[in-house]
Structures are given as C-alpha cells and as structure tokens.
Design a protein around this motif. Structure first.
Motif, PDB file in Angstrom:
ATOM      1  N   SER A   1     -12.232  -0.612  -9.571  1.00  9.23           N
ATOM      2  CA  SER A   1     -11.920   0.221  -8.413  1.00  9.23           C
ATOM      3  C   SER A   1     -10.901   1.284  -8.806  1.00  9.23           C
ATOM      4  N   SER A   2     -10.754   2.293  -7.959  1.00 12.30           N
ATOM      5  CA  SER A   2      -9.790   3.364  -8.216  1.00 12.30           C
ATOM      6  C   SER A   2      -8.374   2.818  -8.300  1.00 12.30           C
ATOM      7  N   LEU A   3      -8.070   1.850  -7.431  1.00  8.23           N
ATOM      8  CA  LEU A   3      -6.729   1.263  -7.436  1.00  8.23           C
ATOM      9  C   LEU A   3      -6.467   0.553  -8.762  1.00  8.23           C
ATOM     10  N   GLU A   4      -7.441  -0.214  -9.226  1.00  2.14           N
ATOM     11  CA  GLU A   4      -7.273  -0.899 -10.509  1.00  2.14           C
ATOM     12  C   GLU A   4      -7.035   0.095 -11.638  1.00  2.14           C
ATOM     13  N   LYS A   5      -7.782   1.180 -11.638  1.00  2.51           N
ATOM     14  CA  LYS A   5      -7.625   2.173 -12.698  1.00  2.51           C
ATOM     15  C   LYS A   5      -6.214   2.756 -12.691  1.00  2.51           C
ATOM     16  N   VAL A   6      -5.734   3.105 -11.516  1.00  2.00           N
ATOM     17  CA  VAL A   6      -4.401   3.699 -11.407  1.00  2.00           C
ATOM     18  C   VAL A   6      -3.341   2.714 -11.868  1.00  2.00           C
ATOM     19  N   VAL A   7      -3.433   1.481 -11.358  1.00  2.00           N
ATOM     20  CA  VAL A   7      -2.426   0.472 -11.691  1.00  2.00           C
ATOM     21  C   VAL A   7      -2.480   0.133 -13.183  1.00  2.00           C
ATOM     22  N   ALA A   8      -3.693  -0.025 -13.724  1.00  8.06           N
ATOM     23  CA  ALA A   8      -3.841  -0.397 -15.132  1.00  8.06           C
ATOM     24  C   ALA A   8      -3.291   0.686 -16.048  1.00  8.06           C
ATOM     25  N   ARG A   9      -3.626   1.951 -15.737  1.00  6.55           N
ATOM     26  CA  ARG A   9      -3.125   3.036 -16.584  1.00  6.55           C
ATOM     27  C   ARG A   9      -1.607   3.144 -16.496  1.00  6.55           C
TER      28      ARG A   9
ATOM     29  N   VAL B   1      -1.440  -6.772   1.128  1.00  5.32           N
ATOM     30  CA  VAL B   1      -2.407  -5.934   0.416  1.00  5.32           C
ATOM     31  C   VAL B   1      -2.917  -6.657  -0.826  1.00  5.32           C
ATOM     32  N   VAL B   2      -1.982  -7.301  -1.577  1.00  9.40           N
ATOM     33  CA  VAL B   2      -2.371  -8.033  -2.786  1.00  9.40           C
ATOM     34  C   VAL B   2      -3.314  -9.173  -2.438  1.00  9.40           C
ATOM     35  N   LEU B   3      -2.980  -9.930  -1.385  1.00  7.47           N
ATOM     36  CA  LEU B   3      -3.837 -11.052  -0.974  1.00  7.47           C
ATOM     37  C   LEU B   3      -5.217 -10.550  -0.539  1.00  7.47           C
ATOM     38  N   LEU B   4      -5.226  -9.453   0.221  1.00  8.25           N
ATOM     39  CA  LEU B   4      -6.498  -8.907   0.687  1.00  8.25           C
ATOM     40  C   LEU B   4      -7.340  -8.432  -0.495  1.00  8.25           C
ATOM     41  N   TYR B   5      -6.667  -7.752  -1.426  1.00  7.80           N
ATOM     42  CA  TYR B   5      -7.385  -7.252  -2.591  1.00  7.80           C
ATOM     43  C   TYR B   5      -7.895  -8.419  -3.439  1.00  7.80           C
ATOM     44  N   GLY B   6      -7.059  -9.481  -3.575  1.00  7.24           N
ATOM     45  CA  GLY B   6      -7.484 -10.660  -4.323  1.00  7.24           C
ATOM     46  C   GLY B   6      -8.691 -11.314  -3.686  1.00  7.24           C
ATOM     47  N   ALA B   7      -8.680 -11.387  -2.363  1.00  8.25           N
ATOM     48  CA  ALA B   7      -9.816 -11.977  -1.654  1.00  8.25           C
ATOM     49  C   ALA B   7     -11.084 -11.165  -1.879  1.00  8.25           C
ATOM     50  N   MET B   8     -10.931  -9.840  -1.876  1.00  2.15           N
ATOM     51  CA  MET B   8     -12.095  -8.973  -2.119  1.00  2.15           C
ATOM     52  C   MET B   8     -12.640  -9.175  -3.529  1.00  2.15           C
ATOM     53  N   LEU B   9     -11.707  -9.340  -4.492  1.00  2.00           N
ATOM     54  CA  LEU B   9     -12.140  -9.571  -5.867  1.00  2.00           C
ATOM     55  C   LEU B   9     -12.944 -10.863  -5.976  1.00  2.00           C
ATOM     56  N   ILE B  10     -12.411 -11.911  -5.345  1.00  5.07           N
ATOM     57  CA  ILE B  10     -13.081 -13.215  -5.414  1.00  5.07           C
ATOM     58  C   ILE B  10     -14.442 -13.143  -4.738  1.00  5.07           C
ATOM     59  N   ARG B  11     -14.483 -12.452  -3.603  1.00  4.03           N
ATOM     60  CA  ARG B  11     -15.748 -12.332  -2.876  1.00  4.03           C
ATOM     61  C   ARG B  11     -16.775 -11.542  -3.698  1.00  4.03           C
ATOM     62  N   ARG B  12     -16.276 -10.489  -4.369  1.00  2.00           N
ATOM     63  CA  ARG B  12     -17.164  -9.644  -5.144  1.00  2.00           C
ATOM     64  C   ARG B  12     -17.615 -10.322  -6.429  1.00  2.00           C
TER      65      ARG B  12
ATOM     66  N   LEU C   1      11.901  -6.294   4.164  1.00  4.16           N
ATOM     67  CA  LEU C   1      11.056  -7.465   4.361  1.00  4.16           C
ATOM     68  C   LEU C   1       9.654  -7.058   4.817  1.00  4.16           C
ATOM     69  N   VAL C   2       9.614  -6.074   5.732  1.00  3.76           N
ATOM     70  CA  VAL C   2       8.312  -5.600   6.220  1.00  3.76           C
ATOM     71  C   VAL C   2       7.495  -4.997   5.076  1.00  3.76           C
ATOM     72  N   VAL C   3       8.178  -4.189   4.256  1.00  4.59           N
ATOM     73  CA  VAL C   3       7.488  -3.575   3.113  1.00  4.59           C
ATOM     74  C   VAL C   3       6.975  -4.648   2.156  1.00  4.59           C
ATOM     75  N   LEU C   4       7.832  -5.654   1.871  1.00  4.48           N
ATOM     76  CA  LEU C   4       7.435  -6.726   0.969  1.00  4.48           C
ATOM     77  C   LEU C   4       6.235  -7.482   1.507  1.00  4.48           C
ATOM     78  N   LEU C   5       6.296  -7.802   2.822  1.00  5.91           N
ATOM     79  CA  LEU C   5       5.171  -8.515   3.432  1.00  5.91           C
ATOM     80  C   LEU C   5       3.893  -7.678   3.392  1.00  5.91           C
ATOM     81  N   ALA C   6       4.053  -6.376   3.599  1.00  5.24           N
ATOM     82  CA  ALA C   6       2.879  -5.495   3.553  1.00  5.24           C
ATOM     83  C   ALA C   6       2.261  -5.500   2.163  1.00  5.24           C
ATOM     84  N   ILE C   7       3.121  -5.459   1.125  1.00  2.00           N
ATOM     85  CA  ILE C   7       2.614  -5.480  -0.254  1.00  2.00           C
ATOM     86  C   ILE C   7       1.904  -6.786  -0.534  1.00  2.00           C
ATOM     87  N   VAL C   8       2.519  -7.903  -0.108  1.00  2.00           N
ATOM     88  CA  VAL C   8       1.900  -9.216  -0.303  1.00  2.00           C
ATOM     89  C   VAL C   8       0.549  -9.272   0.397  1.00  2.00           C
TER      90      VAL C   8
END
Length: 548
Positions: A37-45, A17-28, A8-15
């Motif tokens: 970003s590097s994370l996007e490149k890794v995940v996309a590939r 991170v996703v929410l934080l990253y989503g907020a950064m995307l919207i802000r940007r 549950l802790v791991v799942l909440l941590a992932i959520v």
C-alpha cells in the motif's frame, strides 16, 4: 492537564490506526504477489532512510564513470542483480514481481534522488525484511565494486521532461557532423567501433586497397570488371558485392564473392523474390542502389541529392544528428537507444535488419527498400511495414511457420519472440560499438545466454546442469544454446546461412509438417526426423506436447 489529554487522544488514535491497518493486513492475507500500500511504501522508505548513518549518506563516489567501468558494472549488475531488478533496472522480472515488496524501478526519482552514499550503503548492507541482500562481504569483493554499481545505477536515470523537450528541439535544429567528431570525447568507443562490420560495410577500394577480397581477374560468372571500375564494395563477412558509379548513382556488378566458400557467384535479384523487383528493369545497370541499399548503408541518405552525411553505419545513425552534443555534451541533446522504451530501442536496429516496405510507395515515383524519412527518435511504425506472411505458406521471405527464410530479417524474427515481448533489446546481447566476440556479442554466446537462463532458472532451463538440458556433452556443439534456439537456416546467398532470431526450438515434427529445417537433423544429417522425434520423447524433462 490539557496537553496530557491531547497527547493521550493522539496516542489512542495512532494505536487505533495501527490496529485497523493490522486487521486489514490479516484480512487481506500475506501473499507476496500483492502490491504494498502507499502507506507501507512511505513508512518503509522513511524507516530505511533514517536507518542509514549520516556518515554513510554523505560519502562521495571515489570513481568516475568511464565506458570500461560502466561495462564492468553492467556485467556485475546482470549477474548479481538482474534476476530481480532486470537488466534495465526496472524490476519487471518474474522473480522481481513475485517479491514483497517489489524491487523499485532504479531509473525513477525514488532511487535517483538518493545520495551516492545512500545507494552505496544499501548495496553494501541490503535491506531487512525485503529481498534485497547485502553485497558487502569484504572477503568476496573489493570495496570499489559497490561504487561501480552506484555509477551504473546513476546511468539508468530516465530523461527528465526538460531533457525530452530538449531532444525534440535538437532533432529539429541539429545537423550531422560525422563519427570522427565523436572521437574527441568517446575515443575508446570510437576506436572499437572503427573495427566493426558496421563501420566497414561500405568501402572505397581506392582509399582502402585491401577492401577487395578476391582477385577480380578470377571472376568466372560474369563479364570481368577491374578495380578501377569499382567505386564501392559492400560486405566482407558472408558475401562481397561490387558497385560502379555512373553519374550520381551506384550500380551493382553482376558477380559477387562468396566469402565463406571462396567462390564467385552471380548477382542478380531475380523475379519472384524481393517485392520491388517488378518495378525495375531486369538489368543491374538500371537498378541504382540509392532506392534499394544506400539508405541503410549510410547516415542520412538524401533521396533528392543522393548525398550522404557519412557512408557506413556511423554514430549518428543510432544517435541522431550530433552537432549540438559536440558543442555541449548533455543527455538532452543527443538520442540514446539505451534510454528509450524497448520498442523504440529495437526499432533502431529493426529499421535495417528487417524485410519490409515503406508505408508510402512509390515515393516520388521510386520504390524504396528502406524506411525513407525515419531516423532514431521517431516511430518506425509510421514509416515501415514489416513484410507480411500467410501462415502455412512458404515464401521468399518466410518459412510456413513464420520463421524468416532469408537474411536481413532479424527484426521480423525477433518481433515474434518471447524475448521481444519481455522487453529484451538487441543491444542486451550485441554491442555495436565492438567487442572481441562473434557477431559483436557482449560475451561468448553461452555465457551471454546463461546470464539469464542459468541452471534451474525460472526462465529455463529447468535442469541442474546445461548438459542435462541439451542432452549433449558440455563444450560440444550440441550444448551451444544457439545450436537449438538460433539454428542457421536463413539464406544470405545460396548454401550460406545465418541464424534465426525467434529463439523458438524448431522440432522434427515441424520439419515433417512445414518443411522447415530443424536443428537435430541439420546436425545429425545421417538421421531421420523420426529418429530425432523419438529421441526427444525419451528426454524426461521435456513436455511431449512441446515436441509435436
């Protein structure tokens, strides 16, 4: 219970991170001009690679790379992929850099480490949520076409650090073996090259009885000379010159043949022309061709022995000494301008297709008109200085605006151009190995230009049709791209001109200001510059500020 809490802790941590990253995307924001970003490149590939079926990943290319297949694939890549990926596959194009995500540099490991099957699958099926389309419509192309592109992409791979080190070592130890040694593995390229002007600029008339174009007895501009006195002839397209051997040197006869006009003309480099003239007596028989000509008309001219590895512009002139490559053909033991950056790649041609002088002069008491000591793989700027020019002044080499005034200045022109600054190379347009097109162009001239500058292209012209851009009928001389962008204004001999290579349009106003010929009144010789300027002002898609 403990595992459940950890999960549950791991799942909440992932959520989180996703929410934080989503907020950064919207802000940007969601500008396509941003870099992923590097994370996007890794995940996309990772997502892309996981989505390719195992069966497709393991497919092997049924084709083998041959010069013909690579040429065909290059043309298709240019037509279908070049707008985004660039002709060299780096992705450094105006459209490519405006996409999100950016097209990858296909020469880099991120692409080259994929299997042939993975590259083939991506070409055929595209990539969702990117600018990469699917080229796999079975009604429009054969299956093999995509495999040909795979071979082309493999050919783009950059040299590894080990291969670079091997090249450096080879340059020190290899020796010249002559173009004939290349024919064993590159027979088709060799046979095409043998027919080119590069392979035939210097000819011995005793070996090639057809080398001398005119009847020497008709020479009416100088003392007559015979075939027996001619050791070499230079040239066959614009002019032909004749050289007599005295000792270890060759000397020019005082007459040349104007090939275009079929007429004899005097040959003597006069005072006030080339920079080296004051350092030699005003007598052709005291001006040996070694310092002034032979370094560019041969492979490895030795200024001490006056011997060459090979006359003419042979394979090793552009690829370096080939002994190691002949013994064991590898990328790391031969030079290839196609794998160099655009500066070194263009320097391969500019070393001889330019007016300039060595940085060190004189060299052992002699004045050389070619870059002594330079060979492909080195930096031309360490050996050669392009001829200088003062803006506003008409000189032997330049018009007042800086455009070349005479022949053998393609490099001086090209280095000023937007094309050069964008990384275009001489061999993007020309194939020195030989083609059936004028000037060894890769394609007929308008086809070649329109590959990158098609109608409504962001690179221009910004009109729907070519005739709308040129204001001349299709297939007319005025609708030839080179008519306006590469006018014949640079003298090779009196009243015989070659094309400029700045690719800039010379306006009628520039003729009035700087006395440089413009394409309009050079063609419409019965018209004035005022007429031409007025006509251009009525072309609605033209900026008036670009015609002044």
């Amino acid at each position: 219970m403990k595992r459940w809490k950890t999960g549950l802790v791991v799942l909440l941590a992932i959520v989180a991170v996703v929410l934080l990253y989503g907020a950064m995307l919207i802000r940007r924001g969601f500008s396509a001009a941003e870099q992923p970003s590097s994370l996007e490149k890794v995940v996309a590939r990772a997502a892309r690679n996981l989505a390719i079926p195992s069966r497709a990943k393991n497919e092997k290319n049924p084709l083998t790379a041959t010069p013909e297949i690579l040429q065909e694939a290059r043309e298709r890549f240019t037509n279908q992929c070049g707008n985004c990926h660039g002709k060299d596959g780096t992705g450094r194009t105006e459209i490519g850099q405006s996409l999100y995500p950016k097209p990858p540099d296909l020469s880099q490991p991120q692409t080259q480490n994929l299997t042939d099957g993975e590259i083939h699958y991506i070409i055929r099926n595209g990539i969702r949520l990117t600018g990469m389309p699917a080229w796999g419509n079975p009604h429009q192309q054969l299956e093999d076409d995509s495999w040909k592109l795979v071979l082309f992409i493999r050919d783009l791979a950059r040299l590894t650090p080990q291969e670079h080190a091997q090249q450096a070592s080879t340059m020190e130890s290899a020796h010249y073996v002559g173009s004939q040694a290349c024919a064993k593995c590159h027979e088709q390229i060799y046979n095409r090259w043998k027919k080119t002007p590069m392979a035939n600029v210097v000819r011995d008339p005793h070996e090639h009885p057809d080398a001398i174009i005119p009847n020497l007895s008709t020479n009416n501009v100088s003392a007559k000379f015979t075939k027996e006195q001619v050791a070499f002839v230079y040239g066959s397209i614009w002019k032909q010159r004749y050289f007599t051997k005295i000792g270890d040197d060759y000397f020019p006869e005082p007459a040349q043949w104007d090939v275009m006009n079929k007429a004899w003309k005097p040959y003597m480099v006069a005072a006030g022309t080339d920079w080296w003239v004051p350092f030699y007596p005003p007598d052709n028989m005291k001006r040996p061709t070694g310092p002034t000509c032979d370094g560019c008309h041969s492979v490895d001219y030795n200024i001490h022995t006056k011997q060459v590895a090979e006359w003419n512009v042979g394979c090793e002139r552009c690829h370096g000494p080939g002994s190691a490559h002949v013994e064991l053909g590898e990328r790391g033991n031969i030079q290839n301008p196609a794998r160099m950056d655009y500066v070194q790649a263009n320097d391969t041609c500019i070393q001889c297709h330019s007016q300039g002088r060595p940085l060190t002069s004189p060299i052992e008491g002699k004045y050389y008109d070619w870059p002594v000591g330079f060979h492909v793989g080195l930096n031309l700027r360490d050996y050669w200085q392009l001829e200088e020019h003062t803006l506003g002044q008409l000189s032997f080499t330049h018009f007042p605006d800086g455009t070349a005034h005479k022949n053998r200045m393609q490099g001086n022109d090209f280095a000023q151009s937007v094309m050069y600054r964008r990384g275009v190379t001489c061999f993007n347009c020309h194939d020195v190995h030989g083609t059936d097109n004028y000037a060894q162009l890769r394609k007929p001239v308008n086809q070649l230009c329109l590959d990158c500058h098609g109608p409504n292209s962001i690179n221009g012209p910004r009109t729907g049709t070519l005739s709308e851009h040129t204001h001349h009928k299709d297939d007319s001389p005025g609708s030839q791209c080179v008519a306006c962008h590469m006018p014949k204004i640079e003298a090779t001999i009196p009243n015989v001109f070659v094309r400029a290579h700045t690719f800039a349009v010379i306006t009628p106003a520039m003729t009035d200001k700087y006395k440089i010929p413009n394409p309009c009144t050079s063609c419409h010789m019965d018209k004035t510059t005022a007429w031409a300027a007025d006509a251009m002002l009525h072309w609605p898609e033209r900026s008036p500020w670009r015609t002044d």
